[in-house]
Design an enzyme around this catalytic site. Structure first.
Site, PDB file in Angstrom:
ATOM      1  N   HIS A   4      47.032  34.425  35.059  1.00 21.78           N
ATOM      2  CA  HIS A   4      47.948  34.843  36.148  1.00 21.78           C
ATOM      3  C   HIS A   4      49.383  34.999  35.632  1.00 21.78           C
ATOM      4  CE1 HIS A   4      45.279  32.698  39.415  1.00 21.78           C
ATOM      5  NE2 HIS A   4      44.874  33.955  39.232  1.00 21.78           N
ATOM      6  N   GLY A  29      41.757  32.671  42.992  1.00 21.58           N
ATOM      7  CA  GLY A  29      42.067  31.809  41.843  1.00 21.58           C
ATOM      8  C   GLY A  29      43.445  31.206  42.090  1.00 21.58           C
ATOM      9  N   GLU A  55      51.821  42.207  40.752  1.00 16.61           N
ATOM     10  CA  GLU A  55      51.464  42.315  39.335  1.00 16.61           C
ATOM     11  C   GLU A  55      51.450  43.767  38.870  1.00 16.61           C
ATOM     12  OE1 GLU A  55      48.281  39.633  40.697  1.00 16.61           O
ATOM     13  OE2 GLU A  55      48.069  39.124  38.592  1.00 16.61           O
ATOM     14  N   GLY A  70      47.460  35.276  48.067  1.00 17.24           N
ATOM     15  CA  GLY A  70      46.990  35.409  49.451  1.00 17.24           C
ATOM     16  C   GLY A  70      47.255  34.175  50.307  1.00 17.24           C
ATOM     17  N   ASP A  77      36.831  30.954  51.563  1.00 19.15           N
ATOM     18  CA  ASP A  77      37.984  31.693  52.057  1.00 19.15           C
ATOM     19  C   ASP A  77      38.837  30.778  52.950  1.00 19.15           C
ATOM     20  OD1 ASP A  77      38.525  34.981  52.761  1.00 19.15           O
ATOM     21  OD2 ASP A  77      39.455  33.454  54.019  1.00 19.15           O
ATOM     22  N   MET A  78      40.114  30.657  52.597  1.00 18.94           N
ATOM     23  CA  MET A  78      40.994  29.725  53.312  1.00 18.94           C
ATOM     24  C   MET A  78      41.080  30.051  54.796  1.00 18.94           C
ATOM     25  SD  MET A  78      42.682  27.023  53.129  1.00 18.94           S
ATOM     26  CE  MET A  78      43.151  26.497  51.496  1.00 18.94           C
ATOM     27  N   ARG A  79      41.083  31.345  55.129  1.00 20.75           N
ATOM     28  CA  ARG A  79      41.156  31.705  56.561  1.00 20.75           C
ATOM     29  C   ARG A  79      39.986  31.108  57.335  1.00 20.75           C
ATOM     30  NH1 ARG A  79      42.454  37.834  55.524  1.00 20.75           N
ATOM     31  NH2 ARG A  79      41.215  37.146  53.795  1.00 20.75           N
ATOM     32  N   ASN A 102      43.477  48.260  36.668  1.00 26.50           N
ATOM     33  CA  ASN A 102      43.005  46.872  36.604  1.00 26.50           C
ATOM     34  C   ASN A 102      41.487  46.921  36.718  1.00 26.50           C
ATOM     35  OD1 ASN A 102      42.328  44.207  36.954  1.00 26.50           O
ATOM     36  ND2 ASN A 102      43.734  43.836  38.655  1.00 26.50           N
ATOM     37  N   GLU A 142      51.206  33.403  50.399  1.00 26.34           N
ATOM     38  CA  GLU A 142      51.995  34.367  51.162  1.00 26.34           C
ATOM     39  C   GLU A 142      51.672  34.346  52.653  1.00 26.34           C
ATOM     40  OE1 GLU A 142      51.683  38.268  49.306  1.00 26.34           O
ATOM     41  OE2 GLU A 142      51.757  37.313  47.340  1.00 26.34           O
ATOM     42  N   LYS A 148      40.511  49.003  39.948  1.00 27.42           N
ATOM     43  CA  LYS A 148      41.617  49.142  40.899  1.00 27.42           C
ATOM     44  C   LYS A 148      42.705  49.947  40.208  1.00 27.42           C
ATOM     45  CE  LYS A 148      41.269  44.571  42.858  1.00 27.42           C
ATOM     46  NZ  LYS A 148      41.888  43.291  42.694  1.00 27.42           N
ATOM     47  N   ARG A 205      36.055  27.639  42.328  1.00 28.72           N
ATOM     48  CA  ARG A 205      36.154  26.893  41.059  1.00 28.72           C
ATOM     49  C   ARG A 205      36.675  25.477  41.310  1.00 28.72           C
ATOM     50  NH1 ARG A 205      39.716  31.295  38.096  1.00 28.72           N
ATOM     51  NH2 ARG A 205      38.947  32.845  39.561  1.00 28.72           N
ATOM     52  N   ARG A 263      45.913  46.070  32.866  1.00 25.71           N
ATOM     53  CA  ARG A 263      45.861  44.613  32.926  1.00 25.71           C
ATOM     54  C   ARG A 263      44.800  44.138  31.938  1.00 25.71           C
ATOM     55  NH1 ARG A 263      42.968  40.616  37.069  1.00 25.71           N
ATOM     56  NH2 ARG A 263      43.918  38.726  36.275  1.00 25.71           N
ATOM     57  N   GLY A 315      45.626  32.204  45.331  1.00 29.31           N
ATOM     58  CA  GLY A 315      44.750  33.231  45.894  1.00 29.31           C
ATOM     59  C   GLY A 315      43.330  32.713  45.818  1.00 29.31           C
TER      60      GLY A 315
END
Ligand code: AMP
Length: 407
Positions: free
Chosen positions: A186, A218, A391, A336, A288-290, A7, A339, A14, A247, A97, A216
């Site tokens: 995605h 995105g 993925e 992310g 970042d949501m956290r 990827n 989950e 990756k 975004r 990918r 995530g």
């Protein structure tokens, strides 16, 4: 059969090496800062992080381009000390990918000159993604030349969207001449969780009806009727739809024109909408949501609003897809945030009570850390499930299939 999955981003590669006999990951890792962007140590070098079983390697490396980075990865995989491969000849297929396959990419395909051309042609529609994907393919094909290389397109699973969902209501010539339409992204993740959901719900894959949410950095949502994608939230680019880390998702297109009339350049607006909007733009604190959940706990109003808007947009899209599907077996959360983020999931379930979701707090708390399961109560009219995505495994499976068919 050993399959290598790649990827490739603009400054990273990756990878995962699978043994497909039992679908086990033998090794995985990433080379970051390809092209010499610096590795945070201020020395301008790349960084390799590699894991094989219980051994972990973190090294500064010279990775001036994707070819060099690929060499480093393959040397690491065949390093006698790590002992994963005696030689790259053990790899029987390589899966890549590829973000944008355009209208021609309906399924994963063995890479040949025609496919390379299609990826190049579609680079115009995905300028940030397709060129590095191509660089990764070329580097891997040069380093592992005698096995099939397979392109797995993010757009492929979404190629089944009917015109009523994929066309924009703009002059028809924009579509025929400039290929302006919704493509979606995605897709590999949505396909993976669709197959897993069918399995977990005990339904054949071609008769499952779902709303799958990849949340995530995105974020995107897909409406699935009888196992096929019929609508999707991302658009011609990954900017449309849900609120994301940086975004904006949906907005009135006239906002763009207005900001340009106010003296912003086309590039300024592009950057603002893609890199400084979404959770980051609204909160002014983090993408970042956290972090945002922590700020919210501390009483930061802008973080609270960003999280509220994020969930509101999700719930609104679920409502729209619920209305267009014949029925909904389950809503699936992945990525992310999907989950892991318990508060977001809780708000989401609560706000979907009108469509029949009955939240189950114990189930929400216990479905984390890679576990799949429902987070609504038994008998909930609208079941909501968490299903971790994979993925890379989907790419490896497609590659194995195409290699087994003789390419
Ligand atoms: P991804 O792009 O799939 O890696 O997802 C990244 C997003 O997931 C970021 O917004 C993270 O804050 C979020 N995320 C990851 N782990 C957690 C967690 N434990 N709680 C809340 N959000 C999380």
């Amino acid at each position: 059969m050993k399959v290598f999955v790649v990827n490739c981003g603009s400054s990273s590669i990756k990878y995962q090496l699978f043994s497909m006999t039992n679908e086990v990951v033998l090794a995985k890792g990433i080379v970051e800062r390809v092209g010499g962007g610096g590795n945070g140590n201020g020395n301008g070098r790349g960084r390799l992080m590699h894991t094989a079983g219980s051994s972990h390697i973190g090294l500064d490396v010279d990775a001036p381009n994707h070819t060099a980075a690929m060499r480093i990865i393959l040397d690491t995989l065949t390093d006698p000390k790590v002992g994963i491969l005696k030689s790259v000849d053990e790899i029987e297929g390589v899966g890549h990918r590829v973000v944008h396959g355009g209208e021609e990419a309906e399924k994963s395909t063995r890479i040949d000159e025609t496919i390379l051309d299609a990826i190049r042609r579609n680079a115009q529609l995905a300028p940030l993604h397709n060129p590095p994907n191509l660089a990764g393919i070329e580097a891997a094909m040069a380093a592992i030349p005698n096995v099939p290389h397979v392109a797995v397109f993010d757009t492929a699973f979404l190629s089944t969207l009917p015109p009523r969902a994929h066309r924009y209501a703009v002059p028809a010539e924009w579509y025929s001449k400039y290929r302006v339409r919704k493509y979606g992204f995605h897709g590999t993740s949505h396909r993976y969780v669709t197959l897993r959901a069918a399995d977990l719900l005990g339904k054949p894959a071609d008769s499952v009806n779902l709303i799958t949410c990849h949340l995530g950095n995105g974020c995107s949502m897909t409406a699935i009727a009888n196992g096929r994608a019929v609508d999707h939230s991302m658009g011609m680019t990954p900017l449309e739809g849900l609120i994301m880390g940086t975004r904006s998702g949906d907005l009135d297109p006239a906002v763009v024109l207005y900001m340009i009339s106010q003296g912003f350049s086309h590039q300024d607006v592009d950057k603002a909408l893609n890199k400084h909007s979404g959770l980051e733009g609204v909160s002014g604190l983090s993408n970042d949501m956290r972090d945002l959940l922590e700020y919210r706990e501390k009483g930061e109003k802008s973080a609270e609003l960003a999280v509220e808007m994020f969930v509101y947009r999700l719930v609104k899209y679920v409502g729209a897809y619920y209305a267009v599907l014949p029925n909904v077996d389950a809503v699936v959360l992945t990525g992310g945030i999907g989950e892991n983020s318990l508060p977001v999931r809780k708000m989401f379930c609560q706000q979907l009570a009108s469509l029949g979701a009955t939240p189950d707090e114990d189930r929400n708390l216990s479905t984390v850390g890679g576990k799949a399961g429902p987070i609504t109560a038994n008998g909930s009219r609208l079941p909501i499930w968490v299903i971790p995505t994979n993925e890379e495994l989907m790419i490896a499976r497609d590659t194995r299939r195409i290699v087994a068919q003789g390419g």
